[in-house]
Scaffold this motif. Structure first.
Motif, PDB file in Angstrom:
ATOM      1  N   SER A   1     -89.132 -53.471 -24.578  1.00  0.00           N
ATOM      2  CA  SER A   1     -87.898 -52.847 -25.075  1.00  0.00           C
ATOM      3  C   SER A   1     -87.225 -53.721 -26.118  1.00  0.00           C
ATOM      4  O   SER A   1     -86.732 -53.226 -27.136  1.00  0.00           O
TER       5      SER A   1
ATOM      6  N   SER B   1     -87.195 -51.900 -34.711  1.00  0.00           N
ATOM      7  CA  SER B   1     -86.425 -50.781 -35.253  1.00  0.00           C
ATOM      8  C   SER B   1     -85.321 -51.262 -36.187  1.00  0.00           C
ATOM      9  O   SER B   1     -85.104 -50.676 -37.254  1.00  0.00           O
TER      10      SER B   1
ATOM     11  N   LEU C   1     -86.933 -52.491 -39.368  1.00  0.00           N
ATOM     12  CA  LEU C   1     -87.397 -51.342 -40.148  1.00  0.00           C
ATOM     13  C   LEU C   1     -86.234 -50.637 -40.846  1.00  0.00           C
ATOM     14  O   LEU C   1     -86.334 -50.277 -42.030  1.00  0.00           O
ATOM     15  N   LEU C   2     -85.128 -50.451 -40.155  1.00  0.00           N
ATOM     16  CA  LEU C   2     -83.965 -49.814 -40.771  1.00  0.00           C
ATOM     17  C   LEU C   2     -83.400 -50.646 -41.925  1.00  0.00           C
ATOM     18  O   LEU C   2     -83.013 -50.106 -42.968  1.00  0.00           O
TER      19      LEU C   2
ATOM     20  N   VAL D   1     -89.284 -53.543 -29.389  1.00  0.00           N
ATOM     21  CA  VAL D   1     -89.093 -52.256 -30.067  1.00  0.00           C
ATOM     22  C   VAL D   1     -87.720 -52.213 -30.736  1.00  0.00           C
ATOM     23  O   VAL D   1     -87.586 -51.729 -31.869  1.00  0.00           O
ATOM     24  N   ALA D   2     -86.699 -52.721 -30.067  1.00  0.00           N
ATOM     25  CA  ALA D   2     -85.360 -52.728 -30.649  1.00  0.00           C
ATOM     26  C   ALA D   2     -85.317 -53.607 -31.899  1.00  0.00           C
ATOM     27  O   ALA D   2     -84.757 -53.207 -32.932  1.00  0.00           O
TER      28      ALA D   2
END
Length: 44
Positions: free
Chosen positions: A25, A32, A35-36, A28-29
């Motif tokens: 988790s 993310s 990526l943003l 992934v956070a």
């Protein structure tokens, strides 16, 4: 029925599963968020 003693159950497998879930988790956070930020920088 057997008498239950609080804290007598072996939970090592559950702890390993939870630790793995927390690691995935977190990764992934972080992915993310990176990526943003990347998308925001590319699109200007």
């Amino acid at each position: 029925m057997a008498e239950y003693e609080h804290g007598s159950m072996d939970i090592t497998d559950k702890e390993k599963t939870f630790d793995g879930f927390v690691k995935i988790s977190t990764r992934v956070a972080i992915f993310s968020i990176v990526l943003l930020i990347f998308i925001a920088l590319v699109n200007g």
